[in-house]
Write an enzyme that holds these catalytic residues in place. Structure first.
Site, PDB file in Angstrom:
ATOM      1  N   GLN A 309     -67.356  34.626 -63.966  1.00 34.16           N
ATOM      2  CA  GLN A 309     -68.343  34.012 -63.095  1.00 34.16           C
ATOM      3  C   GLN A 309     -67.674  33.367 -61.878  1.00 34.16           C
ATOM      4  OE1 GLN A 309     -71.535  34.302 -63.422  1.00 34.16           O
ATOM      5  NE2 GLN A 309     -71.728  35.033 -65.532  1.00 34.16           N
ATOM      6  N   TYR A 338     -71.696  44.160 -72.560  1.00 40.89           N
ATOM      7  CA  TYR A 338     -71.144  43.765 -71.259  1.00 40.89           C
ATOM      8  C   TYR A 338     -70.264  42.515 -71.445  1.00 40.89           C
ATOM      9  CZ  TYR A 338     -75.276  46.502 -69.801  1.00 40.89           C
ATOM     10  OH  TYR A 338     -76.243  47.471 -69.655  1.00 40.89           O
ATOM     11  N   ASP A 359     -67.208  46.746 -73.277  1.00 41.06           N
ATOM     12  CA  ASP A 359     -67.260  46.701 -71.817  1.00 41.06           C
ATOM     13  C   ASP A 359     -66.633  47.989 -71.313  1.00 41.06           C
ATOM     14  OD1 ASP A 359     -67.629  44.217 -69.619  1.00 41.06           O
ATOM     15  OD2 ASP A 359     -66.354  45.849 -68.937  1.00 41.06           O
ATOM     16  N   ASP A 407     -75.398  40.603 -70.910  1.00 42.80           N
ATOM     17  CA  ASP A 407     -75.149  39.980 -69.604  1.00 42.80           C
ATOM     18  C   ASP A 407     -74.828  41.103 -68.621  1.00 42.80           C
ATOM     19  OD1 ASP A 407     -74.576  38.344 -67.489  1.00 42.80           O
ATOM     20  OD2 ASP A 407     -72.725  37.521 -68.312  1.00 42.80           O
ATOM     21  N   CYS A 434     -78.531  38.152 -63.781  1.00 45.26           N
ATOM     22  CA  CYS A 434     -78.159  37.720 -62.433  1.00 45.26           C
ATOM     23  C   CYS A 434     -79.098  38.321 -61.385  1.00 45.26           C
ATOM     24  CB  CYS A 434     -76.707  38.088 -62.132  1.00 45.26           C
ATOM     25  SG  CYS A 434     -76.346  39.860 -62.190  1.00 45.26           S
TER      26      CYS A 434
END
Length: 477
Positions: A309, A338, A359, A407, A434
Site C-alpha cells: 500500500q 491477490y 499471487d 484484495d 480500491c
C-alpha cells in the site's frame, strides 16, 4: 435537449460531485461535468466536449463559491489531474468518498443495495506526505536541466515535481538529488526518440524502519564496475553504445549521502510501451535486498518490485478493518487471494487454522514465503498463479476454505474467479476494494449468494477522487 457548441460559455449551478470528483450541473436538461467545481457553486463554464447525453466543460470563473472551497496546499499536484480534489476541505472530502460508494451501488444496483450499511469514511489526522513510494519519469530539458515528475492528465507534458506535498519527504529529497547527479555525470536520459537512457526512478521508504529501496528503469544497458548488463546477444548498435548508463559514480554518491538506502536495482526496459517496468531486473547495490515494513503488530520484508500500500499509515486502518470484518476463528481455513507479500493474511494467521495465499507475481510470493518463515507462521502456504486456477486445485486436493480474503487490482475480480467463488462459496468473505465501481459490479454476482453486512470506506488517497473499501460478506443460508 439543448445543443451546446464547443467554446460556448454558459452559467451553471453545481448540484453534486461525480465519481471522478468533478462538479455536475444540469443546463436545460443536459448534464454538464466541470472539473474543480463544487456543489452549491455558481460558475461560468466553457464547453470543451459534447457526447450524446452530456457535455464536459472547463471552469472559467466562480461567481458564488462553496463555503467548503479551500486553496490547494500543493497547486502543482492538484492541477495534474481533474480528479484531484485538494480544493475541497478535508472533512467534506471524506463525505464525498462515502457518497462515492453510494453512487457506485446506485449505478450497478446489486441485489438489496439500498439496504447496505455504508459506514462513514475513515480519514487521516494529517492527510499530507502520505505516499511512501514514488515512480517519477525522468526528462532532460533543452536547457540541459534534468527534471522528475508525472505526466499531466491526458497529455504527454511532464510536470516537474520538486516538492510534492502528498509525497513522503525523504523520497522526494532523494529523487531531487538523482536529477542533480544525472546532470553532474552527464548520464543519458531517454527522450523516446533517439536517445536511450534513464526513463523512470522508483523510490520507496519504509515507515517502520526508514529503509529505502530504489529502482532505475533504463532503456539503455547498464555499466557498473566495468561490467555490462544485460549482456547483449549480439554486437550493440551505435545508438546503444552511445546510450550506456555508467552507474558507478551516481551509485556511490547516492548511497554515501543517503545512508538509509539499502537496495538499488536496475530494470532494463528498451521497448516503447506504457508499462513502467521491463522483464529484466538486476540488483546494483544490496546492503539488504529488501526493506522491512510493519503493519498492525508484525513486520515483513518487501522486494523492490513487490506491491504494498502507498499509504502505510492508513494501511494499518485498512487491515484492521479487514480483520474485524473477517472475524477470524480458530477453526477457520482462510484463502488470501491477490495476497502480495502476505500482509493481510499475516494479520489473521495467529487466529486461524491456516492461511493459503496466491499471487501472479513470483517476487511477491517469494517474499510471502520468507516473511511467513521469519514470523514463525507454519500454517501459511503460498503459490504463484491465478486464484481462479489455484483455488479449484486446492478444493480438489481436499482443502476447502471457510473464509476468503480478496484484495484485487482496480479492475476488480476476474470473471473466472467470480465463477470459482460462486462454486466454492466459503462461509464468509472480505472484499478489500480500491475501485468502488468494479466493487459494485462484482457485488451483482456476489450478492446472489452472500449477504452484504456492511461497507467501510477508508481514505487511502487523500485529495483524490479515490477511496478504498472493506466489505463484510456472509454466505446466505
Amino acid at each position: 435537449m439543448i445543443n451546446l457548441k464547443i467554446g460556448q460559455k454558459i452559467p451553471l449551478n453545481i448540484e453534486r460531485m461525480g465519481i471522478n470528483g468533478e462538479g455536475i450541473a444540469s443546463y436545460h436538461g443536459r448534464l454538464v461535468f466541470v472539473p474543480y467545481a463544487l456543489p452549491t457553486e455558481q460558475i461560468l463554464a466553457e464547453i470543451t466536449e459534447n457526447a450524446r447525453n452530456f457535455s464536459r466543460a472547463k471552469l472559467v470563473t466562480i461567481t458564488k463559491k462553496s463555503k467548503f472551497r479551500v486553496k490547494p496546499a500543493d497547486e502543482v499536484y492538484h492541477e495534474l489531474s481533474s480528479s484531484h480534489i485538494m480544493h475541497l476541505a478535508y472533512p467534506q472530502q471524506l463525505e464525498f468518498k462515502h457518497d462515492l460508494v453510494r453512487q457506485a451501488l446506485e449505478k450497478y444496483k446489486p441485489a438489496g443495495w439500498k439496504n447496505y450499511e455504508l459506514r462513514p469514511t475513515i480519514g487521516m489526522e494529517n492527510p499530507l506526505h502520505y505516499r511512501n513510494k514514488l515512480q517519477y519519469q525522468i526528462r532532460r530539458l533543452n536547457s540541459g536541466a534534468v527534471i522528475a515528475g508525472l505526466y499531466k492528465e491526458n497529455s504527454h507534458h511532464l510536470v516537474n515535481l520538486e516538492n510534492c506535498l502528498v509525497q513522503e519527504e525523504m523520497t522526494q529529497k532523494i529523487v531531487n538529488r538523482v536529477c542533480e547527479l544525472i546532470e553532474k555525470y552527464h548520464l543519458p536520459v531517454d527522450d523516446e526518440r533517439k536517445t536511450r537512457g534513464i526513463r523512470t526512478v522508483m523510490v520507496r521508504r519504509s515507515q517502520k524502519t526508514g529503509e529505502v529501496q530504489m529502482i532505475f528503469v533504463s532503456s539503455a544497458r547498464i555499466i557498473l564496475d566495468g561490467q555490462l548488463w544485460p549482456e547483449p546477444y549480439e554486437e550493440p548498435t551505435k545508438r546503444e553504445r552511445m546510450g550506456f548508463v555508467k552507474f558507478d559514480k551516481i551509485l556511490s554518491e547516492l548511497t554515501s549521502e543517503f545512508t538509509d538506502i539499502v537496495t538499488v536495482a536496475a530494470n532494463f526496459h528498451p521497448k516503447k510501451t506504457s508499462e513502467i517496468y521491463g522483464e529484466q531486473t538486476q540488483i546494483l547495490f544490496d546492503e539488504k535486498e529488501t526493506i522491512t515494513e510493519g503493519v498492525l503488530d508484525y513486520e515483513f520484508e518487501l522486494s523492490p518490485r513487490a506491491f504494498y500500500q502507498l499509504n502505510p499509515t492508513q494501511a494499518n486502518v485498512l487491515y484492521a478493518e479487514a480483520v474485524r470484518a473477517l472475524n477470524p476463528k480458530k477453526e477457520d481455513r482462510v484463502i488470501d487471494a491477490y495476497c502480495g507479500v502476505g500482509t493481510i493474511g499475516f494479520a489473521v494467521a495467529k487466529k486461524v487454522k491456516s492461511v493459503h495465499g496466491m499471487d501472479i507475481t513470483p517476487e511477491a510470493i517469494a517474499d510471502a514465503k520468507e516473511n511467513a518463515k521469519r514470523l514463525g507462521f507454519k500454517n501459511c502456504h503460498y503459490e504463484t498463479g491465478r486464484a481462479e486456477k489455484i483455488i479449484p486445485a486446492w478444493v480438489k486436493s481436499g482443502h476447502r476454505a471457510s473464509a476468503l480474503l480478496v484484495d484485487p487490482p482496480r479492475t476488480g475480480l476476474d470473471v473466472a474467479l467470480l465463477e470459482t467463488i460462486a462454486k466454492v462459496q466459503p462461509e464468509k468473505m472480505v472484499y478489500v476494494s480500491c475501485n468502488v465501481s468494479t466493487l459494485a459490479k462484482d457485488l451483482i454476482v456476489l450478492a446472489q449468494f452472500y449477504r452484504v453486512d456492511y461497507i467501510q470506506s477508508v481514505d487511502m488517497f487523500p485529495h483524490t477522487a479515490r477511496t478504498e473499501a472493506v466489505v463484510k460478506l456472509t454466505r446466505k443460508k
